[in-house]
Write a protein that holds these residues in place. Sequence first.
Motif, PDB file in Angstrom:
ATOM      1  N   THR A  48       0.840  -1.201   0.000  1.00 41.68           N
ATOM      2  CA  THR A  48       0.000   0.000   0.000  1.00 41.68           C
ATOM      3  C   THR A  48       0.876   1.252   0.000  1.00 41.68           C
ATOM      4  OG1 THR A  48      -1.348  -1.232   1.571  1.00 41.68           O
ATOM      5  CG2 THR A  48      -2.046   1.006   1.066  1.00 41.68           C
ATOM      6  N   LEU A  49       0.486   2.219  -0.814  1.00 44.73           N
ATOM      7  CA  LEU A  49       1.138   3.523  -0.787  1.00 44.73           C
ATOM      8  C   LEU A  49       0.217   4.476  -0.030  1.00 44.73           C
ATOM      9  CD1 LEU A  49       3.368   5.509  -1.889  1.00 44.73           C
ATOM     10  CD2 LEU A  49       1.799   5.958  -3.772  1.00 44.73           C
ATOM     11  N   ILE A  50       0.758   5.118   1.009  1.00 44.83           N
ATOM     12  CA  ILE A  50      -0.072   6.029   1.809  1.00 44.83           C
ATOM     13  C   ILE A  50       0.302   7.464   1.455  1.00 44.83           C
ATOM     14  CG2 ILE A  50      -0.837   6.617   4.135  1.00 44.83           C
ATOM     15  CD1 ILE A  50       0.303   3.899   5.025  1.00 44.83           C
ATOM     16  N   VAL A  51      -0.676   8.219   0.960  1.00 43.95           N
ATOM     17  CA  VAL A  51      -0.393   9.562   0.462  1.00 43.95           C
ATOM     18  C   VAL A  51      -1.259  10.591   1.198  1.00 43.95           C
ATOM     19  CG1 VAL A  51      -0.283  11.029  -1.585  1.00 43.95           C
ATOM     20  CG2 VAL A  51       0.043   8.576  -1.807  1.00 43.95           C
ATOM     21  N   GLY A  52      -0.626  11.668   1.652  1.00 43.56           N
ATOM     22  CA  GLY A  52      -1.367  12.771   2.257  1.00 43.56           C
ATOM     23  C   GLY A  52      -1.856  13.720   1.168  1.00 43.56           C
ATOM     24  N   GLU A  64      -5.031  15.819  -7.385  1.00 38.80           N
ATOM     25  CA  GLU A  64      -3.955  15.202  -6.597  1.00 38.80           C
ATOM     26  C   GLU A  64      -4.217  13.742  -6.244  1.00 38.80           C
ATOM     27  OE1 GLU A  64      -1.696  19.128  -4.951  1.00 38.80           O
ATOM     28  OE2 GLU A  64      -3.272  18.297  -3.685  1.00 38.80           O
ATOM     29  N   PRO A  65      -5.428  13.372  -5.873  1.00 31.94           N
ATOM     30  CA  PRO A  65      -5.692  11.934  -5.719  1.00 31.94           C
ATOM     31  C   PRO A  65      -5.435  11.156  -7.017  1.00 31.94           C
ATOM     32  CG  PRO A  65      -7.379  13.167  -4.612  1.00 31.94           C
ATOM     33  CD  PRO A  65      -6.530  14.170  -5.334  1.00 31.94           C
ATOM     34  N   ASP A  66      -5.730  11.759  -8.164  1.00 30.00           N
ATOM     35  CA  ASP A  66      -5.437  11.104  -9.439  1.00 30.00           C
ATOM     36  C   ASP A  66      -3.940  10.902  -9.628  1.00 30.00           C
ATOM     37  OD1 ASP A  66      -8.061  10.962 -10.018  1.00 30.00           O
ATOM     38  OD2 ASP A  66      -8.052  12.369 -11.718  1.00 30.00           O
ATOM     39  N   LEU A  67      -3.174  11.938  -9.276  1.00 28.10           N
ATOM     40  CA  LEU A  67      -1.713  11.827  -9.369  1.00 28.10           C
ATOM     41  C   LEU A  67      -1.222  10.728  -8.435  1.00 28.10           C
ATOM     42  CD1 LEU A  67      -0.577  15.591  -9.412  1.00 28.10           C
ATOM     43  CD2 LEU A  67      -0.843  14.058 -11.350  1.00 28.10           C
ATOM     44  N   ALA A  68      -1.766  10.715  -7.207  1.00 29.53           N
ATOM     45  CA  ALA A  68      -1.367   9.700  -6.232  1.00 29.53           C
ATOM     46  C   ALA A  68      -1.699   8.299  -6.755  1.00 29.53           C
ATOM     47  CB  ALA A  68      -2.063   9.949  -4.902  1.00 29.53           C
ATOM     48  N   ALA A  69      -2.873   8.178  -7.383  1.00 32.40           N
ATOM     49  CA  ALA A  69      -3.286   6.876  -7.917  1.00 32.40           C
ATOM     50  C   ALA A  69      -2.327   6.434  -9.008  1.00 32.40           C
ATOM     51  CB  ALA A  69      -4.705   6.970  -8.453  1.00 32.40           C
TER      52      ALA A  69
END
Lengths: 270, 248
Positions: free
Chosen positions: A33-37, A58-63
């Motif tokens: 799992t990658l955990i991103v703030g 930003e959630p799209d970038l994180a995904a």
Amino acid sequence: MRRSMIALLLAGVLAPFAAQAADGVDAIKQRGTLIVGVKADYKPFGFRDPSGAVVGIEPDLAADVAKRLGVKLELVPVVSSNRIEFLQQGKVDMLIATMSDKPERRKVVQAIDPPYYSDFVNVLLPKKAGVKDWSELKGKPLCATSGAWYNKEIAQKYGVEIVAFDGSEKPLFALKQGNCVGYVYDQTFVQGKLLDAEWSGDYEMPLKGVLDAPWIMAVALGNDTLQKFLEDTTKDWMKTGFIVAEEKKYGIEPTDYSKGMHEKMKSATN
Amino acid sequence: MDVIPAWFKDLYETTGLNFTVFYDPYDWNRYVDGVRMTVVLTVSTILASLLIGAVGALLQGAPSRIVRGAINGFVVLFRNTPPLVQIFFFYFGIGAILPAGQDQFGLRQPFIDNVDWAIIALSLFAGAFNVEIFRSGIEAVPKTTVEAAEALGYTRLKAYVYVILPLALRVCLPALNNNLVNLLKTTTLAYAIAVPETLYAVKQIWSESQNVFEMMLVLFVTYGILVGILVWIMHRWEKSLHIPGYGR
């Protein structure tokens, strides 16, 4: 005997930290799992959809980062005033949370270069106020978000009185109630708000954007592998035009920075 | 006069401990204004909450059942809900529905600003506790003393003001002391509605300069001193009110 036990104990305590810092990407892959703030109150960069899920650019970038790593994604909503602590305490692997590039921040976290975005500071103002220039705001109360790096500079430069709240919902509400004349925040956020009918009727963004600042992703200091991975990822986003596409997807005008970087990287060979 | 800023600047360069408040005049002014605002909040809420407590405790013994019920309702409501929720409720909830004036642009301009709302909310919150604290003191006043006052021709109100309250105050001062210390610390919650008190100022500074640890220290020391001053005043008051032989 006792000394060696203390040494062993210390090694046991310190080992996890050493390991984490040494192989960040491997640790994430092992965990799966990658955990991103990310922000959850910053339309269109990070906000909650009607179902409560955090979505946005930003959630799209994180995904996309999680996809490249081949792991699942966990999003942790952060606000400006706590995000760096979240990263330092290891609650998140990385931040993509509308964070402007500042020297003080580069001292405490590992910035990812090149910056993935860049934005101005601007003010959401009621149309009725008829403000046309920053100088007209002198001595007036301006709502703001606590933790924004430019609050102090805006206050000093334009002589406004900053009234800062946590998050961005409270300052907006306070603005509607008339507790301040405007809301000073990132220009893209103001643009995003003006996409809503709730705001576009009575409010506007008449001023020229100031204090252009790049936005950086960040990882913990010493997390070299994740840093390297993200630097390559950022360059690839610019090359493919992913960020410009995301801006269009969420209905905001692509910034000069994202257009320019796309143009520049498009023809790059690496 | 530049010795102190120079020393703190040097401290930053040599050790990395960044006490911006002690060398950056802008941060220093914000911090001092913050402390001043904390003092204003504390003094005004202490006075208002004492008044609420005294009046509430008197009305608790009122002949009218409606008045007694209203006071008890007030105590339950404000004692059983978190002070932060109350502050938000007053500022964002009630503030939004109250009538408001207009400024020169014709924009909405509330009559009650965030500082006023913080004082109102905190006074009511601490006042609810003070009602109960005063009640405990009143119940400790011997029945015979009240009867003696009545026999001397005091009306109910006069007996309360001149006999019962002064005696009750002596008994409940330690408990009152605790509540007022608590109230001073609770003023920090006003930061949530952007009242520029000490925590608000310090939080702004640490989010700009990334010196959370250093500013936390400043915060702890500041409140340590402020509470110390309040406790000292309260103890002086306790001593000056002391009647030899009473209340044992």
